[in-house]
Design a protein around this motif. Structure first.
Motif, short mmCIF file in Angstrom:
data_model
loop_
_atom_site.label_atom_id
_atom_site.label_comp_id
_atom_site.label_asym_id
_atom_site.label_seq_id
_atom_site.Cartn_x
_atom_site.Cartn_y
_atom_site.Cartn_z
N ASP A 289 89.18 65.34 71.86
CA ASP A 289 88.59 64.04 72.15
C ASP A 289 87.15 64.27 72.56
OD1 ASP A 289 90.80 62.11 71.86
OD2 ASP A 289 91.72 63.25 73.47
N GLY A 290 86.24 63.66 71.82
CA GLY A 290 84.84 63.90 72.11
C GLY A 290 84.06 62.62 72.32
N ALA A 291 83.04 62.70 73.10
CA ALA A 291 82.07 61.63 73.28
C ALA A 291 80.72 62.31 73.41
CB ALA A 291 82.39 60.80 74.51
N LEU A 292 79.97 62.32 72.34
CA LEU A 292 78.73 63.08 72.30
C LEU A 292 77.74 62.70 73.39
CD1 LEU A 292 77.78 63.28 68.52
CD2 LEU A 292 78.66 65.09 69.98
N ALA A 293 77.07 63.71 73.87
CA ALA A 293 75.96 63.53 74.81
C ALA A 293 74.77 64.27 74.21
CB ALA A 293 76.32 64.09 76.18
N GLU A 294 73.59 63.76 74.46
CA GLU A 294 72.39 64.42 73.94
C GLU A 294 72.00 65.59 74.83
OE1 GLU A 294 69.22 62.08 72.39
OE2 GLU A 294 70.51 60.31 72.29
N PRO A 295 71.41 66.62 74.28
CA PRO A 295 71.18 66.84 72.86
C PRO A 295 72.50 67.18 72.15
CG PRO A 295 70.42 68.74 74.09
CD PRO A 295 70.88 67.71 75.11
N PHE A 296 72.71 66.57 70.99
CA PHE A 296 73.98 66.68 70.30
C PHE A 296 74.34 68.12 69.92
CE2 PHE A 296 73.15 62.13 68.66
CZ PHE A 296 73.64 61.59 69.83
N ASP A 297 73.36 68.88 69.46
CA ASP A 297 73.67 70.25 69.03
C ASP A 297 74.16 71.10 70.20
OD1 ASP A 297 71.10 70.23 70.19
OD2 ASP A 297 70.36 71.82 68.87
N ALA A 298 73.53 70.95 71.35
CA ALA A 298 73.96 71.71 72.54
C ALA A 298 75.37 71.28 72.97
CB ALA A 298 72.98 71.53 73.68
N TYR A 299 75.65 69.99 72.90
CA TYR A 299 76.97 69.48 73.27
C TYR A 299 78.04 70.05 72.34
CZ TYR A 299 80.73 66.34 74.57
OH TYR A 299 81.94 65.84 74.99
N VAL A 300 77.77 70.02 71.05
CA VAL A 300 78.73 70.54 70.06
C VAL A 300 79.01 72.02 70.32
CG1 VAL A 300 79.04 71.09 67.61
CG2 VAL A 300 78.20 68.83 68.29
N ARG A 301 77.96 72.77 70.58
CA ARG A 301 78.13 74.21 70.81
C ARG A 301 78.87 74.50 72.12
NH1 ARG A 301 72.56 74.51 68.21
NH2 ARG A 301 73.11 75.34 66.16
N ARG A 302 78.64 73.69 73.12
CA ARG A 302 79.26 73.91 74.43
C ARG A 302 80.69 73.38 74.50
NH1 ARG A 302 75.92 70.95 77.19
NH2 ARG A 302 77.30 69.17 77.36
N GLU A 303 80.92 72.20 73.91
CA GLU A 303 82.22 71.53 74.08
C GLU A 303 83.19 71.71 72.92
OE1 GLU A 303 83.05 70.07 76.93
OE2 GLU A 303 81.07 70.47 77.79
N PHE A 304 82.69 71.68 71.69
CA PHE A 304 83.59 71.71 70.54
C PHE A 304 83.84 73.11 69.99
CE2 PHE A 304 82.03 67.19 69.25
CZ PHE A 304 82.76 66.63 70.29
N GLU A 305 82.76 73.87 69.81
CA GLU A 305 82.91 75.16 69.14
C GLU A 305 83.86 76.13 69.84
OE1 GLU A 305 79.12 76.75 67.94
OE2 GLU A 305 78.75 75.03 66.61
N PRO A 306 83.85 76.24 71.16
CA PRO A 306 84.83 77.14 71.80
C PRO A 306 86.28 76.71 71.54
CG PRO A 306 83.07 76.60 73.34
CD PRO A 306 82.89 75.70 72.15
N LEU A 307 86.53 75.41 71.49
CA LEU A 307 87.89 74.92 71.25
C LEU A 307 88.31 75.16 69.80
CD1 LEU A 307 87.73 71.59 73.28
CD2 LEU A 307 88.74 73.77 73.97
N ILE A 308 87.37 75.06 68.86
CA ILE A 308 87.69 75.35 67.46
C ILE A 308 88.01 76.83 67.31
CG2 ILE A 308 86.78 75.40 65.11
CD1 ILE A 308 85.00 72.98 65.93
N ARG A 309 87.20 77.67 67.93
CA ARG A 309 87.47 79.13 67.88
C ARG A 309 88.83 79.47 68.48
NH1 ARG A 309 81.98 79.33 69.53
NH2 ARG A 309 80.67 79.93 67.79
N GLU A 310 89.15 78.84 69.60
CA GLU A 310 90.44 79.07 70.25
C GLU A 310 91.60 78.67 69.34
OE1 GLU A 310 92.38 76.60 73.69
OE2 GLU A 310 90.83 77.92 74.53
N ALA A 311 91.47 77.53 68.69
CA ALA A 311 92.53 77.08 67.77
C ALA A 311 92.68 78.02 66.59
CB ALA A 311 92.23 75.67 67.27
N ALA A 312 91.56 78.53 66.09
CA ALA A 312 91.59 79.45 64.95
C ALA A 312 92.23 80.80 65.34
CB ALA A 312 90.18 79.67 64.42
N ALA A 313 92.01 81.21 66.57
CA ALA A 313 92.54 82.50 67.02
C ALA A 313 94.03 82.42 67.34
CB ALA A 313 91.77 82.98 68.25
N GLY A 314 94.48 81.22 67.74
CA GLY A 314 95.85 81.08 68.20
C GLY A 314 96.78 80.80 67.09
#
Length: 101
Positions: free
Chosen positions: A76-101
């Protein structure tokens, strides 16, 4: 692992996709529930990101559908600016975790 991004504002979906793709993630984005359903039904997505603008009824229906198509992680996401930093901080670690698990 493919990621599907569902958001009501096309410009924000594009911003998320631009960052994810630049960082090597395989991601697709849509703005309607119908488009999301069609893509989820392919069974090709392991992660689903649902943007803050998606209402509660739509959110619940899409989550239920995703569970039936082996989506490993719903974010569940709700973007905050700057968008790229938010994506890298909030989404990418969770995607990596899902891919590893």
């Amino acid at each position: 692992m493919r990621t599907l991004v569902l958001g009501r504002t096309p410009a924000r979906v594009t911003a998320v996709l631009d960052t994810l793709r630049a960082d090597g993630f395989d991601a697709e984005g849509v703005s309607t529930d119908e488009e999301a359903r069609k893509l989820l039904e392919t069974g090709e997505f392991g992660v689903l990101i649902i943007g803050g603008g998606v209402g509660p009824d739509s959110r619940a229906a899409i989550k239920e559908l995703a569970a039936g198509y082996q989506v490993r992680r719903v974010i569940d996401g709700a973007l905050a600016e700057p968008f790229d930093a938010y994506v890298r901080r909030e989404f990418e670690p969770l995607i990596r975790e899902a891919a590893a698990g």
